[in-house]
Design a protein around this motif. Structure first.
Motif, PDB file in Angstrom:
ATOM      1  N   VAL A 110      16.037  -2.744  -6.319  1.00 16.96           N
ATOM      2  CA  VAL A 110      15.283  -3.435  -5.272  1.00 16.96           C
ATOM      3  C   VAL A 110      13.896  -2.814  -5.217  1.00 16.96           C
ATOM      4  N   PHE A 111      12.882  -3.669  -5.147  1.00 18.84           N
ATOM      5  CA  PHE A 111      11.496  -3.214  -5.059  1.00 18.84           C
ATOM      6  C   PHE A 111      11.033  -3.149  -3.612  1.00 18.84           C
ATOM      7  N   ALA A 112      10.148  -2.204  -3.336  1.00 17.18           N
ATOM      8  CA  ALA A 112       9.392  -2.160  -2.079  1.00 17.18           C
ATOM      9  C   ALA A 112       7.923  -2.087  -2.490  1.00 17.18           C
ATOM     10  N   ILE A 113       7.143  -3.093  -2.081  1.00 13.99           N
ATOM     11  CA  ILE A 113       5.800  -3.272  -2.633  1.00 13.99           C
ATOM     12  C   ILE A 113       4.806  -3.516  -1.498  1.00 13.99           C
ATOM     13  N   PRO A 114       3.626  -2.870  -1.531  1.00 13.53           N
ATOM     14  CA  PRO A 114       2.588  -3.184  -0.544  1.00 13.53           C
ATOM     15  C   PRO A 114       2.211  -4.662  -0.643  1.00 13.53           C
ATOM     16  N   TYR A 115       2.071  -5.305   0.507  1.00 16.75           N
ATOM     17  CA  TYR A 115       1.868  -6.756   0.503  1.00 16.75           C
ATOM     18  C   TYR A 115       0.890  -7.168   1.598  1.00 16.75           C
ATOM     19  N   GLU A 116      -0.158  -7.888   1.193  1.00 18.33           N
ATOM     20  CA  GLU A 116      -1.116  -8.446   2.152  1.00 18.33           C
ATOM     21  C   GLU A 116      -1.600  -7.407   3.172  1.00 18.33           C
ATOM     22  N   ARG A 117      -1.853  -6.191   2.712  1.00 19.68           N
ATOM     23  CA  ARG A 117      -2.458  -5.101   3.487  1.00 19.68           C
ATOM     24  C   ARG A 117      -1.562  -4.594   4.609  1.00 19.68           C
ATOM     25  N   GLU A 118      -0.914  -5.496   5.357  1.00 18.52           N
ATOM     26  CA  GLU A 118      -0.208  -5.116   6.575  1.00 18.52           C
ATOM     27  C   GLU A 118       1.304  -5.004   6.415  1.00 18.52           C
ATOM     28  N   PHE A 119       1.834  -5.384   5.251  1.00 17.13           N
ATOM     29  CA  PHE A 119       3.276  -5.532   5.125  1.00 17.13           C
ATOM     30  C   PHE A 119       3.824  -4.802   3.901  1.00 17.13           C
ATOM     31  N   THR A 120       5.145  -4.661   3.891  1.00 14.29           N
ATOM     32  CA  THR A 120       5.877  -4.220   2.712  1.00 14.29           C
ATOM     33  C   THR A 120       6.847  -5.324   2.326  1.00 14.29           C
ATOM     34  N   LEU A 121       6.805  -5.705   1.062  1.00 21.75           N
ATOM     35  CA  LEU A 121       7.699  -6.714   0.515  1.00 21.75           C
ATOM     36  C   LEU A 121       8.918  -6.009  -0.065  1.00 21.75           C
ATOM     37  N   ILE A 122      10.109  -6.451   0.322  1.00 18.06           N
ATOM     38  CA  ILE A 122      11.355  -5.845  -0.156  1.00 18.06           C
ATOM     39  C   ILE A 122      12.214  -6.930  -0.793  1.00 18.06           C
ATOM     40  N   GLY A 123      12.604  -6.737  -2.043  1.00 20.48           N
ATOM     41  CA  GLY A 123      13.443  -7.717  -2.728  1.00 20.48           C
ATOM     42  C   GLY A 123      13.691  -7.279  -4.166  1.00 20.48           C
ATOM     43  N   THR A 124      14.629  -7.932  -4.786  1.00 20.16           N
ATOM     44  CA  THR A 124      15.166  -9.226  -4.474  1.00 20.16           C
ATOM     45  C   THR A 124      16.680  -9.174  -4.563  1.00 20.16           C
ATOM     46  N   THR A 125      17.317 -10.267  -4.200  1.00 21.94           N
ATOM     47  CA  THR A 125      18.764 -10.406  -4.314  1.00 21.94           C
ATOM     48  C   THR A 125      19.078 -11.251  -5.550  1.00 21.94           C
ATOM     49  N   ASP A 126      20.355 -11.309  -5.906  1.00 20.05           N
ATOM     50  CA  ASP A 126      20.838 -12.173  -6.990  1.00 20.05           C
ATOM     51  C   ASP A 126      22.140 -12.797  -6.518  1.00 20.05           C
TER      52      ASP A 126
END
Length: 489
Positions: free
Chosen positions: A255-271
């Motif tokens: 699972v990745f945790a990625i900086p997103y749009e300055r204000e957020f962290t993107l967490i994913g993905t599922t299968d």
């Protein structure tokens, strides 16, 4: 009669239309919704070799992907940029020696890279200390790339149009009839139905590829399709820094945790296996829990349910290699060419963002005996807005040309539009010259550009695919954007 009808406006369809138009073919692409409306805008937004594919011994796919990573980075440095990934060593997971060997192979498979290679990292030092769990003390850091996925699709479609292709969004192919020397297609859009004839058809309908094949041939194709749902969540920024994390899971997935749009962290993905309507897909409660639990195992402060500010899901149309687990199904691509009954139809299965350019080349190679065309050309050809030597220098030049715009606005526009920023801003010398202000840094001039140049028709096209301003603008602003788009439509 046109040469090639491409059905599907995701990354594969847009890439094939672009390549074919550049080879001198008369091309028409139709998409029943917006460009990148489904799978291609619901990715983890990476241009990467696929580190975990090494475990499935998919060396050819990883090698091709790593080489394409360099090609795409050069073609679109405004929407694609390097990102460092931190992979913690965790007890009970893949041991350090295995990770070290895998990363060494990863660094070498793609040949020369413009990005830094793997190094060891001390997770007890900033910026990781006080972010990750106390049990995590060391790890590795390696390079891959971030991509604005929907914009990659749109820019490919723009380039196709600029090379002579016709791009029809919100236009569904509702009938295909094979003739001796071509196909008769019925297309249905907002202006009603139209009929056209094409010498060949590419079926790049993604999750609907089997449906289109059955409509054309009266049967399916020998290739099997496996639909797998992938979901992501967004939470407020979990850690400082521009790096991403890659977290190993007990089920063998990552699972990745990625900086997103300055204000957020993107967490994913599922299968997850998927059997419903690919046009109506959303994250399940089980998926939300899985991603929260995945993050909680690694972050010192876990993710609460009420922290999730947004989620999105997509259905991946994977080529079914009979793998027992969805997470290990190949991300490679396959083709089915049917030409025994006359005019050819090529159905496309699988694929991923990173290899879309090579997929397009291989697709046209399958059709080369049916359609006279020029040779390969896309390697080294920039996408719209990507004709720059260095993004940092370009950004500084844009800031100098538009000193009246806040730096964050110039950065957002430069990232989105690259060298096309001048076409968007025109001769404006002050914010007031950009027309109606919709809130934040969105002005009417940008909406006009998106309608004129980027096939945008509805508010969601602007707010969630051409940009992610839907995360930043209040509901009242979004409603005003919708009203403006409706008036222009």
């Amino acid at each position: 009669m046109i040469d090639l009808l491409v059905i599907g406006g995701g990354i594969n369809g847009a890439g094939i239309a672009r390549d074919a138009a550049g080879r001198g073919l008369k091309v028409l692409l139709c998409e029943k919704d917006d460009l990148a409306a489904h799978t291609s805008s619901a990715s983890t937004k990476l241009i990467h070799g696929g580190l975990r594919y090494l475990e499935q011994f998919e060396f050819r796919l990883v090698r091709e992907s790593l080489r394409e990573r360099e090609v795409l980075l050069a073609a679109a440095p405004h929407i694609i940029w390097p990102l460092r990934f931190v992979l913690p060593v965790d007890r009970g997971m893949r041991p350090a020696w295995m990770l070290r060997i895998g990363l060494a192979l990863y660094d070498r498979l793609g040949g020369r890279s413009s990005m830094p290679g793997t190094r060891s990292v001390d997770l007890e030092r900033p910026p990781h200390r006080m972010v990750l769990s106390n049990r995590l003390t060391r790890g590795f850091e390696y390079s891959d790339c971030w991509v604005e996925d929907a914009r990659l699709v749109v820019l490919s479609a723009m380039d196709a149009r600029e090379r002579g292709a016709t791009i029809l969004t919100r236009t569904e192919c509702v009938g295909l009839e094979r003739m001796a020397d071509g196909w008769r297609a019925r297309l249905r859009g907002s202006q009603g139905e139209r009929t056209l004839e094409a010498r060949a058809v590419v079926n790049a309908a993604g999750p609907w590829v089997d449906r289109m094949a059955k409509m054309a041939l009266g049967r399916g194709t020998p290739t099997r399709l496996r639909l797998v749902k992938g979901s992501h969540i967004l939470v407020p920024r979990k850690y400082p820094g521009d790096h991403a994390y890659i977290f190993q899971q007990r089920d063998g997935r990552i699972v990745f945790a990625i900086p997103y749009e300055r204000e957020f962290t993107l967490i994913g993905t599922t299968d997850s296996p998927f059997n419903g309507d690919p046009g109506s897909v959303e994250i399940s409660r089980e998926e939300r829990t899985y991603l929260r639990d995945a993050a909680a195992r690694y972050f010192r402060n876990g993710v609460e349910e009420n922290e999730i500010v947004h989620s999105y899901s997509g259905v991946r149309p994977l080529y079914d290699d009979h793998s027992a687990r969805n997470s290990t199904v190949t991300r490679d691509y396959a083709f089915e060419l049917d030409s025994d009954g006359g005019a050819p139809i090529l159905s496309v299965y699988g694929g991923k963002l990173t290899t879309y350019r090579k997929l397009a080349e291989h697709a046209l190679a399958h059709l080369s005996s049916h359609l006279p065309m020029a040779g390969e050309w896309t390697r080294g050809a920039p996408l719209p807005g990507g004709d720059m030597a260095d993004f940092g220098q370009f950004l500084q030049g844009a800031a100098d040309r538009y000193p009246w715009l806040p730096h964050e606005t110039v950065l957002r526009l430069a990232r989105a539009y690259g060298t096309r920023i001048d076409a968007l801003l025109g001769k404006a010398e002050a914010p007031g010259d950009l027309g109606e202000h919709f809130g934040g840094d969105l002005y009417e001039a940008e909406l006009r550009y998106l309608v004129r140049e980027e096939f945008a028709c509805k508010a969601e096209d602007v707010l969630w695919r051409r940009s992610k301003l839907g995360l930043h603008l209040p509901a009242t602003s979004q409603e005003r954007v919708g009203a403006w788009m409706s008036d222009k439509g």
